[in-house]
Design a protein around this motif. Structure first.
Motif, PDB file in Angstrom:
ATOM      1  N   GLY A 219       1.007  -1.265  -0.055  1.00  0.00           N
ATOM      2  CA  GLY A 219       0.008   0.117   0.141  1.00  0.00           C
ATOM      3  C   GLY A 219       1.078   1.191   0.017  1.00  0.00           C
ATOM      4  N   THR A 242      -5.446   5.067   4.771  1.00  0.00           N
ATOM      5  CA  THR A 242      -5.608   3.424   5.074  1.00  0.00           C
ATOM      6  C   THR A 242      -6.394   3.289   6.301  1.00  0.00           C
ATOM      7  OG1 THR A 242      -3.450   3.525   6.400  1.00  0.00           O
ATOM      8  CG2 THR A 242      -3.282   3.350   4.034  1.00  0.00           C
ATOM      9  N   ASN A 276      -0.403  -3.511   3.522  1.00  0.00           N
ATOM     10  CA  ASN A 276      -0.928  -2.083   2.869  1.00  0.00           C
ATOM     11  C   ASN A 276      -1.572  -1.401   3.839  1.00  0.00           C
ATOM     12  OD1 ASN A 276      -3.694  -3.495   3.448  1.00  0.00           O
ATOM     13  ND2 ASN A 276      -3.901  -4.290   1.106  1.00  0.00           N
TER      14      ASN A 276
END
Length: 283
Positions: A219, A242, A276
């Motif tokens: 990510g 995120t 990620n």
């Protein structure tokens, strides 16, 4: 949201790690266990960012390391060599364009000439050029992005394959954008999707030779590609969307590559790991 990083920007790609504030964290977080003792790894984009962290982590595990970089990244590459040598490893650097099949062949030849073998190939170098409007992505940008991010992986793998034996590993860097898309990185995301298919297809092709092929789909990670791609205000907010609310550091990603390179992952091929920050993906 508060800034995670100081607002900053670099004028061109590839970005330089030496100009980032703070510099990315590449230091391995665990002692080596000899999991790659005697092996040789070739890493494209190994001078900085994720590539640097992977190089240092693999050196700590006993591997000799060859790294590929562009001419502009020579200073970062020298720093990476010093880090590899501090881990007791041997290092080789080569400058060139992985979009050139001739350079990829010469890089593999130089690795073999220096170390006598090749066990792990890490296809990692990539570029991205943000553009929100598909109609503004010209043919030159489209070809350049695919040449580095897809052709380069094909060329380097093709050059390495005759020298990889039973037990060897190929690890490709893809991206979370291959799974969730990106409206401002349309061509880049398309290349990352291609690498997922490349990984799965190549794994199937090489099963009978005992060569495993896997991938890592990071990510948002704090690497030179970020300040070299985005305006300062966006750099300052990098990774905050995120679920974990922050960008990752290269040394949080590098253990995935070490795992996929060594015998700990001996029953895995055609797979993708997802460091990620908590974004759910399928596949």
């Amino acid at each position: 949201m508060p800034e995670q990083f100081p607002a900053q920007q670099q004028a061109r790609q590839p970005g330089l790690e030496s100009e980032m504030r703070p510099e990315p964290d590449h230091a391995p977080r665990y002692p080596g266990a000899g999991r790659l003792t005697g092996q040789v790894a070739l890493i494209s984009g190994g001078d900085s960012g994720i590539g640097r962290a992977v190089a240092v982590a693999m050196a700590r595990e006993g591997a000799s390391i060859a790294i590929l970089h562009t001419d502009r990244e020579a200073g970062d590459a020298i720093d990476t060599v010093e880090l590899i040598e501090a881990e007791g490893g041997q290092a080789l650097t080569m400058a060139g364009d992985i979009g050139s099949e001739d350079f990829c062949r010469s890089a593999v030849d130089a690795t073999l000439a220096r170390f006598g073998r090749l066990d792990v190939l890490v296809n990692n170098a990539a570029e991205q050029h943000p553009q929100d409007d598909l109609t503004k992505i010209g043919a030159a940008q489209l070809e350049r992005t695919f040449r580095t991010n897809v052709f380069g992986y094909f060329f380097l793998t093709k050059a390495a394959l005759p020298h990889l034996g039973d037990g060897a590993a190929i690890i490709n860097t893809t991206s979370v954008t291959a799974y969730k898309g990106s409206g401002h990185l349309i061509d880049y995301a398309a290349t990352r999707g291609a690498i997922v298919a490349f990984t799965r297809s190549l794994a199937d092709s090489l099963n009978q030779r005992g060569i495993r092929v896997n991938a890592v789909a990071p990510g948002p990670i704090w690497t030179p590609l970020i300040p070299a791609s985005f305006p300062p205000d966006r750099v300052a907010q990098h990774g905050q969307a995120t679920p974990m609310g922050r960008a990752g550091q290269p040394n949080e990603v590098a253990p995935c590559y070490v795992f996929l390179a060594c015998k700990d992952s001996s029953y895995m091929t055609g797979q993708v790991l997802h460091p990620n920050g908590g974004t759910p993906v399928n596949g």
